[in-house]
Scaffold this motif. Structure first.
Motif, PDB file in Angstrom:
ATOM      1  N   LEU A 166       0.818  -1.213   0.000  1.00  0.00           N
ATOM      2  CA  LEU A 166       0.000   0.000   0.000  1.00  0.00           C
ATOM      3  C   LEU A 166       0.857   1.270   0.000  1.00  0.00           C
ATOM      4  N   GLY A 167       2.162   1.110   0.081  1.00  0.00           N
ATOM      5  CA  GLY A 167       3.031   2.280   0.092  1.00  0.00           C
ATOM      6  C   GLY A 167       4.488   1.881  -0.023  1.00  0.00           C
ATOM      7  N   ILE A 168       5.354   2.828   0.283  1.00  0.00           N
ATOM      8  CA  ILE A 168       6.798   2.643   0.185  1.00  0.00           C
ATOM      9  C   ILE A 168       7.376   2.462   1.580  1.00  0.00           C
ATOM     10  N   GLY A 169       8.084   1.361   1.788  1.00  0.00           N
ATOM     11  CA  GLY A 169       8.707   1.092   3.077  1.00  0.00           C
ATOM     12  C   GLY A 169      10.170   1.484   3.082  1.00  0.00           C
ATOM     13  N   GLY A 170      10.782   1.441   4.247  1.00  0.00           N
ATOM     14  CA  GLY A 170      12.171   1.856   4.376  1.00  0.00           C
ATOM     15  C   GLY A 170      13.127   1.047   3.528  1.00  0.00           C
ATOM     16  N   SER A 171      12.880  -0.253   3.385  1.00  0.00           N
ATOM     17  CA  SER A 171      13.791  -1.097   2.607  1.00  0.00           C
ATOM     18  C   SER A 171      13.629  -0.895   1.109  1.00  0.00           C
ATOM     19  N   ASP A 172      12.615  -0.128   0.691  1.00  0.00           N
ATOM     20  CA  ASP A 172      12.392   0.142  -0.726  1.00  0.00           C
ATOM     21  C   ASP A 172      13.156   1.367  -1.221  1.00  0.00           C
TER      22      ASP A 172
END
Length: 359
Positions: free
Chosen positions: A33-39
């Motif tokens: 649903l969104g952008i995470g830190g590892s992305d």
């Protein structure tokens, strides 16, 4: 990274979901649903492991990024040792570490998500984030640069993303590279407003212009990272497919490739950067060709033909060789031959004293 303590309006992150009882499949669905830190490192082109295209495929549910991480053993070790590394950090710093089993969401930039490893309460009552990492002994040097203590850029931007989502101003990293508590690296970064603003701009651009519009991002990474991505997602080579026509920017890329190949013939110009640039252009052209084995380009009255043919040869890899020896020892002994070669090596040591004998 130098911290920028410019005053800003404080806020509280939203909670997208509790994570403690989620299955892996459910967790992946929320993460999409969104952008995470590892992305973020991949999105900004600084990841040595994955491309922005890999993250794009993950967000659209085509393939989960975790399925294609190069070393699954390293990933499992990281998960298994998370509690141990947190305890090492606690013993070394005296700071108490705790977890919050929630996936957070930025209250303004809703595409920004954070599933943080752990939190810390500092002596002054403020909170900090603790990111736990593991690596091998040979890779520990990535935590130093020009003789100074650093955080690898692909981890640094992850920490900056978490600070932006949670409105926390400090991130500690604890990285274990050996089997004793003295073989653990501890680093700290502070929040930087200018860095954060640029990062958010790039994240928004990726989310709105690519994920939401379903437009794959271009390959801009190093050549080896692009080629690895192609191996994961591109269909097998098919010599029956028609040739791809290279036009526009791709035609320019091809001309630049030829130019660099000419420069490579000059030994004085044959640098690592030149080789890396050639590999990157080759990978970008290969990505444009997809499963086709041929591409053509008409430029300045000439026709350029690019071939990218598969080379196949039968072989038994190391793992299957071990299985063969274990399960069918008679066949192994009958058909497997051992080759021998000599290795030439020179080693310098202290000279033998006069009248003495070499051991």
């Amino acid at each position: 990274m130098e911290g920028n303590t410019k005053a800003r309006e404080r806020y509280s992150p939203l909670v997208l979901t509790e994570t403690e009882s989620l299955s892996r499949e459910q967790w992946l669905e929320y993460r999409r649903l969104g952008i995470g830190g590892s992305d973020v490192a991949a999105i900004t082109g600084i990841s040595p492991f994955r491309t922005a295209r890999d993250v794009y495929y993950d967000k659209l549910g085509i393939a989960a990024v975790e399925e294609y991480e190069g070393n699954w053993v390293a990933m499992e070790m990281g998960n298994l040792l998370e509690g141990l590394v947190a305890e090492i950090f606690r013993r070394k710093t005296g700071l108490e570490v705790y977890q919050v089993k929630k996936m957070f969401q930025h209250p303004v930039h809703r595409f920004m998500l954070a599933d943080v490893d752990s939190f810390i309460t500092m002596p002054d009552g403020t909170k900090a984030i603790l990111e736990i990492k593991t690596t091998n002994y040979n890779a520990k040097d990535r935590w130093w640069g020009d003789g100074k203590e650093i955080v690898p850029p692909y981890y640094e931007i992850q920490g900056c993303h978490y600070m932006a989502v949670t409105d926390i101003d400090r991130v500690f990293f604890c990285c274990l590279y050996g089997n004793t508590e003295n073989e653990a690296i501890i680093r700290e970064i502070r929040r930087d407003a200018a860095y954060e603003e640029e990062m958010i701009f790039l994240e928004r651009q990726f989310w709105e212009d690519h994920v939401q519009k379903k437009v794959p991002p271009p390959y801009l990474e190093d050549g080896d990272v692009i080629l690895e991505s192609l191996r994961r997602y591109c269909s097998p080579a098919d010599k029956e497919l028609p040739a791809v026509s290279l036009k526009g920017q791709m035609a320019s890329n091809l001309m630049r490739y030829f130019q660099l190949q000419e420069e490579k013939k000059d030994s004085e110009k044959n640098t690592k950067k030149l080789k890396d640039d050639i590999q990157r252009l080759q990978a970008i052209l290969a990505a444009e060709m997809g499963s086709s084995c041929t591409a053509v380009c008409d430029r300045d009255g000439k026709r350029y033909t690019v071939t990218y043919n598969p080379v196949r040869k039968p072989m038994v890899d190391k793992d299957n060789m071990a299985r063969l020896k274990l399960l069918y020892p008679e066949i192994y002994e009958q058909f497997v031959t051992v080759s021998e070669y000599r290795k030439f090596y020179v080693k310098a040591s202290d000279a033998v004293e006069a009248g003495g004998e070499a051991a």
